[in-house]
Design an enzyme around this catalytic site. Structure first.
Site, PDB file in Angstrom:
ATOM      1  N   GLN A 133       7.278  23.981   6.831  1.00 26.74           N
ATOM      2  CA  GLN A 133       6.493  24.484   7.964  1.00 26.74           C
ATOM      3  C   GLN A 133       7.398  25.327   8.860  1.00 26.74           C
ATOM      4  O   GLN A 133       6.925  25.953   9.806  1.00 26.74           O
ATOM      5  CB  GLN A 133       5.924  23.321   8.771  1.00 26.74           C
ATOM      6  CG  GLN A 133       4.976  22.414   7.993  1.00 26.74           C
ATOM      7  CD  GLN A 133       4.634  21.179   8.781  1.00 26.74           C
ATOM      8  OE1 GLN A 133       3.623  21.135   9.488  1.00 26.74           O
ATOM      9  NE2 GLN A 133       5.475  20.169   8.696  1.00 26.74           N
ATOM     10  N   VAL A 168      10.016  28.228  10.145  1.00 22.65           N
ATOM     11  CA  VAL A 168       9.979  29.693  10.040  1.00 22.65           C
ATOM     12  C   VAL A 168      11.383  30.287  10.137  1.00 22.65           C
ATOM     13  O   VAL A 168      11.539  31.494  10.273  1.00 22.65           O
ATOM     14  CB  VAL A 168       9.054  30.265  11.139  1.00 22.65           C
ATOM     15  CG1 VAL A 168       7.612  29.814  10.929  1.00 22.65           C
ATOM     16  CG2 VAL A 168       9.521  29.863  12.545  1.00 22.65           C
ATOM     17  N   HIS A 206       4.075  28.492   6.865  1.00 18.60           N
ATOM     18  CA  HIS A 206       3.739  29.115   8.155  1.00 18.60           C
ATOM     19  C   HIS A 206       4.475  30.425   8.375  1.00 18.60           C
ATOM     20  O   HIS A 206       4.638  30.862   9.514  1.00 18.60           O
ATOM     21  CB  HIS A 206       4.043  28.126   9.290  1.00 18.60           C
ATOM     22  CG  HIS A 206       3.233  26.877   9.222  1.00 18.60           C
ATOM     23  ND1 HIS A 206       3.582  25.712   9.878  1.00 18.60           N
ATOM     24  CD2 HIS A 206       2.072  26.596   8.566  1.00 18.60           C
ATOM     25  CE1 HIS A 206       2.677  24.772   9.629  1.00 18.60           C
ATOM     26  NE2 HIS A 206       1.761  25.280   8.832  1.00 18.60           N
ATOM     27  N   GLY A 226      11.173  15.231   8.771  1.00 15.81           N
ATOM     28  CA  GLY A 226      11.299  15.923  10.049  1.00 15.81           C
ATOM     29  C   GLY A 226      10.042  16.612  10.526  1.00 15.81           C
ATOM     30  O   GLY A 226      10.094  17.721  11.076  1.00 15.81           O
ATOM     31  N   THR A 227       8.884  15.948  10.339  1.00 16.64           N
ATOM     32  CA  THR A 227       7.651  16.544  10.834  1.00 16.64           C
ATOM     33  C   THR A 227       6.790  15.486  11.503  1.00 16.64           C
ATOM     34  O   THR A 227       6.746  14.334  11.084  1.00 16.64           O
ATOM     35  CB  THR A 227       6.847  17.238   9.703  1.00 16.64           C
ATOM     36  OG1 THR A 227       5.632  17.767  10.246  1.00 16.64           O
ATOM     37  CG2 THR A 227       6.541  16.291   8.565  1.00 16.64           C
TER      38      THR A 227
HETATM   39  C1  BV8 Z   1      -5.818  26.920   9.806  1.00 17.35           C
HETATM   40  C2  BV8 Z   1       4.084  28.812  13.053  1.00 17.35           C
HETATM   41  C3  BV8 Z   1      -7.973  27.709   9.254  1.00 17.35           C
HETATM   42  C4  BV8 Z   1       4.236  29.509  14.347  1.00 17.35           C
HETATM   43  C5  BV8 Z   1       2.708  26.794  13.279  1.00 17.35           C
HETATM   44  C6  BV8 Z   1      -7.776  20.513   9.558  1.00 17.35           C
HETATM   45  C7  BV8 Z   1      -7.665  21.432   8.523  1.00 17.35           C
HETATM   46  C8  BV8 Z   1      -7.254  22.729   8.792  1.00 17.35           C
HETATM   47  C9  BV8 Z   1      -6.931  23.119  10.098  1.00 17.35           C
HETATM   48  C10 BV8 Z   1      -7.026  22.206  11.115  1.00 17.35           C
HETATM   49  C11 BV8 Z   1      -7.448  20.905  10.847  1.00 17.35           C
HETATM   50  N1  BV8 Z   1      -7.438  20.239  12.023  1.00 17.35           N
HETATM   51  C12 BV8 Z   1      -7.014  21.069  13.011  1.00 17.35           C
HETATM   52  C13 BV8 Z   1      -6.771  22.263  12.498  1.00 17.35           C
HETATM   53  C14 BV8 Z   1      -6.326  23.447  13.260  1.00 17.35           C
HETATM   54  C15 BV8 Z   1      -4.803  23.591  13.310  1.00 17.35           C
HETATM   55  C16 BV8 Z   1      -4.104  22.277  13.509  1.00 17.35           C
HETATM   56  O1  BV8 Z   1      -3.610  21.685  12.576  1.00 17.35           O
HETATM   57  N2  BV8 Z   1      -4.037  21.826  14.757  1.00 17.35           N
HETATM   58  C17 BV8 Z   1      -3.351  20.589  15.057  1.00 17.35           C
HETATM   59  C18 BV8 Z   1      -2.427  20.778  16.258  1.00 17.35           C
HETATM   60  C19 BV8 Z   1      -4.422  19.546  15.322  1.00 17.35           C
HETATM   61  N3  BV8 Z   1      -4.316  24.229  12.102  1.00 17.35           N
HETATM   62  C20 BV8 Z   1      -4.304  25.570  12.058  1.00 17.35           C
HETATM   63  O2  BV8 Z   1      -4.729  26.276  12.950  1.00 17.35           O
HETATM   64  C21 BV8 Z   1      -3.771  26.213  10.799  1.00 17.35           C
HETATM   65  N4  BV8 Z   1      -4.674  27.236  10.388  1.00 17.35           N
HETATM   66  O3  BV8 Z   1      -6.087  25.824   9.463  1.00 17.35           O
HETATM   67  O4  BV8 Z   1      -6.650  27.995   9.690  1.00 17.35           O
HETATM   68  C22 BV8 Z   1      -8.570  28.993   8.886  1.00 17.35           C
HETATM   69  C23 BV8 Z   1      -9.014  29.189   7.586  1.00 17.35           C
HETATM   70  C24 BV8 Z   1      -9.607  30.385   7.264  1.00 17.35           C
HETATM   71  C25 BV8 Z   1      -9.758  31.408   8.224  1.00 17.35           C
HETATM   72  C26 BV8 Z   1      -9.294  31.206   9.520  1.00 17.35           C
HETATM   73  C27 BV8 Z   1      -8.697  30.007   9.872  1.00 17.35           C
HETATM   74  C28 BV8 Z   1      -2.440  26.900  11.069  1.00 17.35           C
HETATM   75  C29 BV8 Z   1      -1.381  25.885  11.375  1.00 17.35           C
HETATM   76  C30 BV8 Z   1      -0.017  26.591  11.520  1.00 17.35           C
HETATM   77  C31 BV8 Z   1       0.273  26.882  12.959  1.00 17.35           C
HETATM   78  N5  BV8 Z   1       1.610  27.459  13.086  1.00 17.35           N
HETATM   79  N6  BV8 Z   1       3.900  27.384  13.319  1.00 17.35           N
HETATM   80  C32 BV8 Z   1       5.502  29.104  15.056  1.00 17.35           C
HETATM   81  O5  BV8 Z   1       6.388  28.451  14.471  1.00 17.35           O
HETATM   82  O6  BV8 Z   1       5.579  29.454  16.239  1.00 17.35           O
HETATM   83  S1  BV8 Z   1       2.621  25.114  13.410  1.00 17.35           S
HETATM   84  C33 BV8 Z   1       3.937  24.437  14.207  1.00 17.35           C
HETATM   85  O7  BV8 Z   1       3.768  23.035  14.059  1.00 17.35           O
HETATM   86  C34 BV8 Z   1       5.303  24.731  13.581  1.00 17.35           C
HETATM   87  O8  BV8 Z   1       5.267  25.533  12.423  1.00 17.35           O
HETATM   88  C35 BV8 Z   1       5.749  23.390  13.119  1.00 17.35           C
HETATM   89  O9  BV8 Z   1       6.474  23.470  11.969  1.00 17.35           O
HETATM   90  C36 BV8 Z   1       4.447  22.711  12.896  1.00 17.35           C
HETATM   91  C37 BV8 Z   1       4.501  21.242  12.759  1.00 17.35           C
HETATM   92  O10 BV8 Z   1       5.372  20.776  13.727  1.00 17.35           O
HETATM   93  P1  BV8 Z   1       6.648  19.983  13.195  1.00 17.35           P
HETATM   94  O11 BV8 Z   1       7.399  20.836  12.265  1.00 17.35           O
HETATM   95  O12 BV8 Z   1       6.204  18.667  12.696  1.00 17.35           O
HETATM   96  O13 BV8 Z   1       7.495  19.892  14.503  1.00 17.35           O
HETATM   97  P2  BV8 Z   1       7.312  18.831  15.690  1.00 17.35           P
HETATM   98  O14 BV8 Z   1       8.171  19.301  16.808  1.00 17.35           O
HETATM   99  O15 BV8 Z   1       5.854  18.579  15.925  1.00 17.35           O
HETATM  100  O16 BV8 Z   1       7.906  17.463  15.091  1.00 17.35           O
HETATM  101  C38 BV8 Z   1       9.266  17.371  14.736  1.00 17.35           C
HETATM  102  C39 BV8 Z   1       9.460  15.982  14.150  1.00 17.35           C
HETATM  103  O17 BV8 Z   1      10.822  15.896  13.754  1.00 17.35           O
HETATM  104  C40 BV8 Z   1       9.224  14.878  15.157  1.00 17.35           C
HETATM  105  O18 BV8 Z   1       8.394  13.891  14.552  1.00 17.35           O
HETATM  106  C41 BV8 Z   1      10.621  14.309  15.426  1.00 17.35           C
HETATM  107  O19 BV8 Z   1      10.590  12.895  15.562  1.00 17.35           O
HETATM  108  C42 BV8 Z   1      11.361  14.668  14.181  1.00 17.35           C
HETATM  109  N7  BV8 Z   1      12.793  14.916  14.362  1.00 17.35           N
HETATM  110  C43 BV8 Z   1      13.426  15.487  15.412  1.00 17.35           C
HETATM  111  N8  BV8 Z   1      14.749  15.585  15.125  1.00 17.35           N
HETATM  112  C44 BV8 Z   1      14.917  15.075  13.883  1.00 17.35           C
HETATM  113  C45 BV8 Z   1      13.675  14.653  13.390  1.00 17.35           C
HETATM  114  N9  BV8 Z   1      13.529  14.100  12.170  1.00 17.35           N
HETATM  115  C46 BV8 Z   1      14.633  13.953  11.413  1.00 17.35           C
HETATM  116  N10 BV8 Z   1      15.857  14.351  11.811  1.00 17.35           N
HETATM  117  C47 BV8 Z   1      16.043  14.908  13.038  1.00 17.35           C
HETATM  118  N11 BV8 Z   1      17.287  15.271  13.420  1.00 17.35           N
END
Ligand code: BV8
Length: 258
Positions: free
Chosen positions: A113, A115, A131, A201-202
């Protein structure tokens, strides 16, 4: 003779055994694997500079249409952080796992996920960028790729050289935008074939990426999560390891069993 409690395998040993027995492995990574390279996670607080902004609201086409200067500045700041970052032992361990699986005629697919392109720079080759990548920008009108300076962009927003009046945008998937169909197709094929799925890490809250582990488990794949904090999948995976990817992955993957 008191009954011996059935031994619950140490999670690291359990993970090692699953990896040693696996024929086809899919790994899904999120921002957490790049955290130890100095790249802020998506929901863990971007940085003092951006503390008043919610990434999820900036990472949308609506935000770019409403305030292209702020969104462009934010992405270019992140692009610079990615350029300055170097792959950490977690990235390198996954590249070693891919080589070890290939050496034993296994299969390995890395769904990310992220970039930041750190998996590519660590030597991983079968990487599926779900992504997109912040390291490429494209014309918001024609979609043509735009050559960027290595350093910060000179102006925000940055005008597209291809279409008059259009802007350069990062080649990432924003919320509400579909994932690249080639990436989805590659991911679905790998998930359908895998016998081991490792989530690293997600926060496992963004879809459709967060659905892949459930699809893998549904057809019988073993599942492992390596994450610093608990997530919605921590209680349903076969092996849940709480820890930092850069520390845990070398412990379970080196030496990688051939
Ligand atoms: C779409 C790019 C449809 C930009 C990002 C069901 C099905 C389909 C869609 C949906 C659905 N339900 C809801 C949706 C809509 C939406 C969605 O999922 N919303 C969520 C918030 C509810 N999804 C979308 O909009 C997707 N598109 O479905 O389109 C469609 C179809 C046809 C026509 C039109 C539309 C698009 C989703 C992609 C969005 N873009 N990023 C950018 O980077 O700026 S997503 C963004 O979140 C990042 O890419 C990131 O990678 C991603 C997930 O976050 P994480 O990577 O998990 O990062 P986070 O900070 O949250 O967590 C980090 C974790 O690491 C933590 O748990 C932490 O504890 C841990 N950690 C920290 N340090 C460490 C560690 N672990 C290990 N070691 C460490 N050292």
């Amino acid at each position: 003779m008191p009954r011996q409690p059935c031994a619950v395998p140490d999670p690291l040993d359990h993970a090692r055994r699953l990896i040693a027995d696996a024929r086809s492995v899919v790994v899904l990574t999120g921002a957490g694997i790049s955290a130890e390279s100095g790249i802020p996670t998506f929901r863990g607080g971007m940085d003092a500079l951006w503390k008043d902004f919610d990434p999820a609201t900036l990472a949308t086409p609506e935000a770019f249409a409403r305030d292209p200067a702020t969104v462009s500045r934010w992405y270019d700041w992140r692009r610079q952080k990615c350029r300055e970052a170097i792959p950490n032992p977690g990235h390198l361990a996954l590249a070693a796992l891919e080589r070890a699986l290939e050496a034993r005629a296994g299969r390995f697919t890395l769904l990310t996920q992220n970039v930041d392109r750190l998996h590519h720079r660590a030597g991983s080759s079968n990487v599926v960028e779900l992504h997109g990548t912040i390291m490429h920008w494209r014309c918001s009108a024609s979609g043509r790729e735009i050559e960027l300076p290595d350093g910060p962009l000179p102006t925000y927003p940055f005008p597209s050289p291809h279409c008059a009046g259009s802007l350069a945008r990062p080649d990432v998937v924003w919320f509400g935008e579909p994932l690249p169909s080639a990436a989805v197709h590659a991911a679905q094929g790998a998930v359908a074939d895998c016998d081991l799925f490792i989530s690293i890490g997600t926060s496992s809250v963004v879809y459709p990426a967060a659905a892949f582990i459930h699809e893998a488990a549904a057809h019988g794949a073993a599942t492992i999560e390596i994450n610093r904090d608990a997530t919605p999948i921590s209680s349903v995976v076969d092996v849940s390891i709480r820890g930092r990817a850069g520390e845990v992955l070398p412990q379970i993957l080196n030496p990688v069993p051939n």
